[in-house]
Design a protein around this motif. Structure first.
Motif, mmCIF file in Angstrom:
data_model
loop_
_atom_site.group_PDB
_atom_site.id
_atom_site.type_symbol
_atom_site.label_atom_id
_atom_site.label_comp_id
_atom_site.label_asym_id
_atom_site.label_seq_id
_atom_site.Cartn_x
_atom_site.Cartn_y
_atom_site.Cartn_z
ATOM 1 N N ASN A 158 0.781 -1.241 0.000
ATOM 2 C CA ASN A 158 0.000 0.000 0.000
ATOM 3 C C ASN A 158 0.811 1.288 0.000
ATOM 4 O OD1 ASN A 158 -2.411 -1.518 0.108
ATOM 5 N ND2 ASN A 158 -2.251 -1.706 2.330
ATOM 6 N N LYS A 159 2.027 1.258 0.505
ATOM 7 C CA LYS A 159 2.794 2.501 0.617
ATOM 8 C C LYS A 159 3.472 2.876 -0.702
ATOM 9 C CE LYS A 159 4.025 3.592 5.358
ATOM 10 N NZ LYS A 159 5.154 3.909 6.255
ATOM 11 N N TYR A 160 3.544 4.158 -0.962
ATOM 12 C CA TYR A 160 4.252 4.734 -2.110
ATOM 13 C C TYR A 160 3.860 4.080 -3.452
ATOM 14 C CZ TYR A 160 7.162 6.377 1.752
ATOM 15 O OH TYR A 160 7.604 6.943 2.924
ATOM 16 N N PRO A 161 2.564 3.983 -3.736
ATOM 17 C CA PRO A 161 2.168 3.326 -4.993
ATOM 18 C C PRO A 161 2.522 4.120 -6.241
ATOM 19 C CG PRO A 161 0.258 4.299 -3.925
ATOM 20 C CD PRO A 161 1.392 4.431 -2.957
ATOM 21 N N PHE A 162 2.661 5.449 -6.103
ATOM 22 C CA PHE A 162 2.839 6.278 -7.295
ATOM 23 C C PHE A 162 4.293 6.626 -7.589
ATOM 24 C CE2 PHE A 162 -1.537 7.183 -5.887
ATOM 25 C CZ PHE A 162 -2.202 6.778 -7.036
ATOM 26 N N ILE A 163 5.208 6.214 -6.737
ATOM 27 C CA ILE A 163 6.620 6.488 -7.021
ATOM 28 C C ILE A 163 7.056 5.737 -8.271
ATOM 29 C CG2 ILE A 163 8.969 5.996 -6.211
ATOM 30 C CD1 ILE A 163 8.175 6.957 -3.506
ATOM 31 N N ASP A 164 6.592 4.511 -8.388
ATOM 32 C CA ASP A 164 6.847 3.724 -9.601
ATOM 33 C C ASP A 164 5.567 2.945 -9.888
ATOM 34 O OD1 ASP A 164 7.600 1.954 -11.592
ATOM 35 O OD2 ASP A 164 9.594 1.601 -10.764
ATOM 36 N N LEU A 165 4.716 3.527 -10.704
ATOM 37 C CA LEU A 165 3.403 2.931 -10.953
ATOM 38 C C LEU A 165 3.515 1.600 -11.684
ATOM 39 C CD1 LEU A 165 0.434 3.648 -10.391
ATOM 40 C CD2 LEU A 165 0.296 4.428 -12.742
ATOM 41 N N ILE A 166 4.535 1.466 -12.512
ATOM 42 C CA ILE A 166 4.730 0.200 -13.223
ATOM 43 C C ILE A 166 5.061 -0.908 -12.223
ATOM 44 C CG2 ILE A 166 6.231 -1.022 -14.853
ATOM 45 C CD1 ILE A 166 6.451 1.697 -16.362
ATOM 46 N N LYS A 167 5.957 -0.603 -11.294
ATOM 47 C CA LYS A 167 6.317 -1.590 -10.266
ATOM 48 C C LYS A 167 5.100 -1.935 -9.407
ATOM 49 C CE LYS A 167 9.865 -2.693 -9.886
ATOM 50 N NZ LYS A 167 10.392 -3.787 -10.725
ATOM 51 N N GLN A 168 4.328 -0.918 -9.034
ATOM 52 C CA GLN A 168 3.125 -1.151 -8.236
ATOM 53 C C GLN A 168 2.135 -2.034 -8.993
ATOM 54 O OE1 GLN A 168 2.595 -0.473 -5.190
ATOM 55 N NE2 GLN A 168 0.392 -0.582 -4.871
ATOM 56 N N SER A 169 2.008 -1.790 -10.275
ATOM 57 C CA SER A 169 1.073 -2.570 -11.091
ATOM 58 C C SER A 169 1.541 -4.014 -11.230
ATOM 59 C CB SER A 169 0.921 -1.926 -12.469
ATOM 60 O OG SER A 169 0.420 -0.611 -12.342
ATOM 61 N N GLU A 170 2.844 -4.208 -11.377
ATOM 62 C CA GLU A 170 3.385 -5.571 -11.427
ATOM 63 C C GLU A 170 3.101 -6.306 -10.122
ATOM 64 O OE1 GLU A 170 7.516 -4.939 -12.343
ATOM 65 O OE2 GLU A 170 7.208 -5.353 -14.471
ATOM 66 N N LEU A 171 3.258 -5.594 -9.005
ATOM 67 C CA LEU A 171 2.992 -6.201 -7.699
ATOM 68 C C LEU A 171 1.534 -6.634 -7.595
ATOM 69 C CD1 LEU A 171 3.820 -6.886 -4.778
ATOM 70 C CD2 LEU A 171 3.324 -4.503 -4.176
ATOM 71 N N LEU A 172 0.620 -5.744 -7.961
ATOM 72 C CA LEU A 172 -0.804 -6.077 -7.894
ATOM 73 C C LEU A 172 -1.145 -7.215 -8.855
ATOM 74 C CD1 LEU A 172 -2.389 -2.507 -7.664
ATOM 75 C CD2 LEU A 172 -1.989 -4.133 -5.809
ATOM 76 N N PHE A 173 -0.488 -7.213 -10.007
ATOM 77 C CA PHE A 173 -0.744 -8.285 -10.968
ATOM 78 C C PHE A 173 -0.368 -9.644 -10.384
ATOM 79 C CE2 PHE A 173 0.808 -11.238 -14.171
ATOM 80 C CZ PHE A 173 -0.324 -11.383 -14.958
ATOM 81 N N TYR A 174 0.807 -9.731 -9.763
ATOM 82 C CA TYR A 174 1.240 -11.022 -9.223
ATOM 83 C C TYR A 174 0.405 -11.443 -8.012
ATOM 84 C CZ TYR A 174 5.029 -11.755 -12.453
ATOM 85 O OH TYR A 174 5.736 -12.005 -13.602
ATOM 86 N N ILE A 175 -0.103 -10.472 -7.274
ATOM 87 C CA ILE A 175 -1.035 -10.811 -6.191
ATOM 88 C C ILE A 175 -2.306 -11.415 -6.783
ATOM 89 C CG2 ILE A 175 -2.542 -9.834 -4.405
ATOM 90 C CD1 ILE A 175 -0.296 -7.785 -3.838
ATOM 91 N N ALA A 176 -2.841 -10.752 -7.815
ATOM 92 C CA ALA A 176 -4.055 -11.251 -8.475
ATOM 93 C C ALA A 176 -3.813 -12.620 -9.111
ATOM 94 C CB ALA A 176 -4.519 -10.254 -9.532
#
Length: 305
Positions: A158-176
């Protein structure tokens, strides 16, 4: 290195690497960190391009040692080192080199021991989580990934999602993807309800395209056909028409529009699948998507069982 399947940007990148390598060979400062880094990058890229992954991995190790030996007490070069490790792991994920991935993930853990800003520490933890989940999914025991999720710190997600949105999106993708592999489509879909994904639906980076396709796949699996048809129309519209869809996207949409019980008897779809499989993906979006999820394998399972 240069072939007809390279995109314009990839050709430019290739040419830049070659020119830099030639410049390094005749430059008096060829022992500098930047020069050596470019040299190893050229070698690793070349070996990868000719499918000599053993040599590429040796170069990755040399590249790692180059940085590892130059991290000073004041953390000079540590950001570049992280970026380099992230790039190596991305390449290894694409080739499913699980043993080597573990080696470089361990290097990320070492970075956490340094005195670094909190946002950077969280970014490293996100990268570790992405690669851990990828490793566990590749181990063919998806329950391990689910167990990992139960122990994943909320701050990492949850922290710092917008510092690297691509990295955040990859994280959410692998969780899903972890939830999906554990037969929990509902939780997988819920993961993509995160605001940071929805705000950037028009982003053209491959991870966002992958998430869009995977979300459609989840709605198909959940038999949410009304939403699915609406989203397919949106996808095609934003792609500016059917002609701009990749072959894999066209195949998926044909499957999504067909009743599930009719798939295994659908000769037209099986023929289309054979064509897609016979032609290696040459669109950057398809190549990058395959790093995260192989939609062709999913389609093959649906059509052939």
């Amino acid at each position: 290195i240069i072939n007809k399947k390279n995109t314009k940007n990839e050709l430019t990148f290739n040419n830049d690497l070659i020119l830099n390598e030639l410049a390094i060979m005749g430059h008096s400062a060829k022992r500098s960190l930047e020069a050596q880094k470019l040299h190893y990058l050229f070698q690793s890229f070349y070996f990868t391009s000719i499918n000599n992954y053993s040599a590429a991995i040796k170069t990755f190790v040399q590249l790692n040692e180059l940085f590892e030996n130059r991290i000073t007490i004041n953390n000079q070069n540590i950001f570049d080192y992280y970026s380099m490790l992230d790039g190596i792991l991305s390449s290894l994920r694409m080739e499913k080199r699980t043993i080597e991935m573990g080696y470089f993930v361990d290097k990320l853990f070492v970075l956490l021991e340094h005195k670094i800003p909190e946002y950077f520490k969280i970014m490293i933890k996100k990268t570790i989580a992405i690669n851990h989940m990828s490793l566990q999914l590749l181990s063919f025991d998806p329950s391990q990934g689910l167990n990992y999720l139960t122990h994943l710190e909320k701050d990492t997600v949850n922290k710092y999602p917008f510092i690297d949105l691509i990295k955040q999106s990859e994280l959410l993708f692998y969780i899903a993807l972890t939830y999906y592999r554990n037969d929990n489509t509902k939780k997988a879909l819920k993961t993509f309800a995160k605001t940071e994904i929805n705000l950037y639906r028009e982003n053209t980076h491959p991870i966002f395209k992958t998430i869009k396709l995977f979300t459609l796949l989840l709605h198909y699996e959940a038999k949410d056909l009304l939403f699915l048809n609406y989203e397919i129309r949106n996808f095609v519209r934003h792609a500016k028409g059917q002609d701009n869809l990749t072959e894999i996207e066209k195949l998926l949409f044909r499957i999504f529009k067909t009743n599930d019980f009719q798939l295994k008897n659908n000769k037209e779809l099986k023929h289309f699948l054979a064509i897609v499989k016979a032609n290696q993906p040459n669109h950057r979006r398809e190549i990058m998507s395959k790093q995260h999820f192989d939609f062709v394998v999913w389609a093959e399972h649906k059509l052939l069982g």
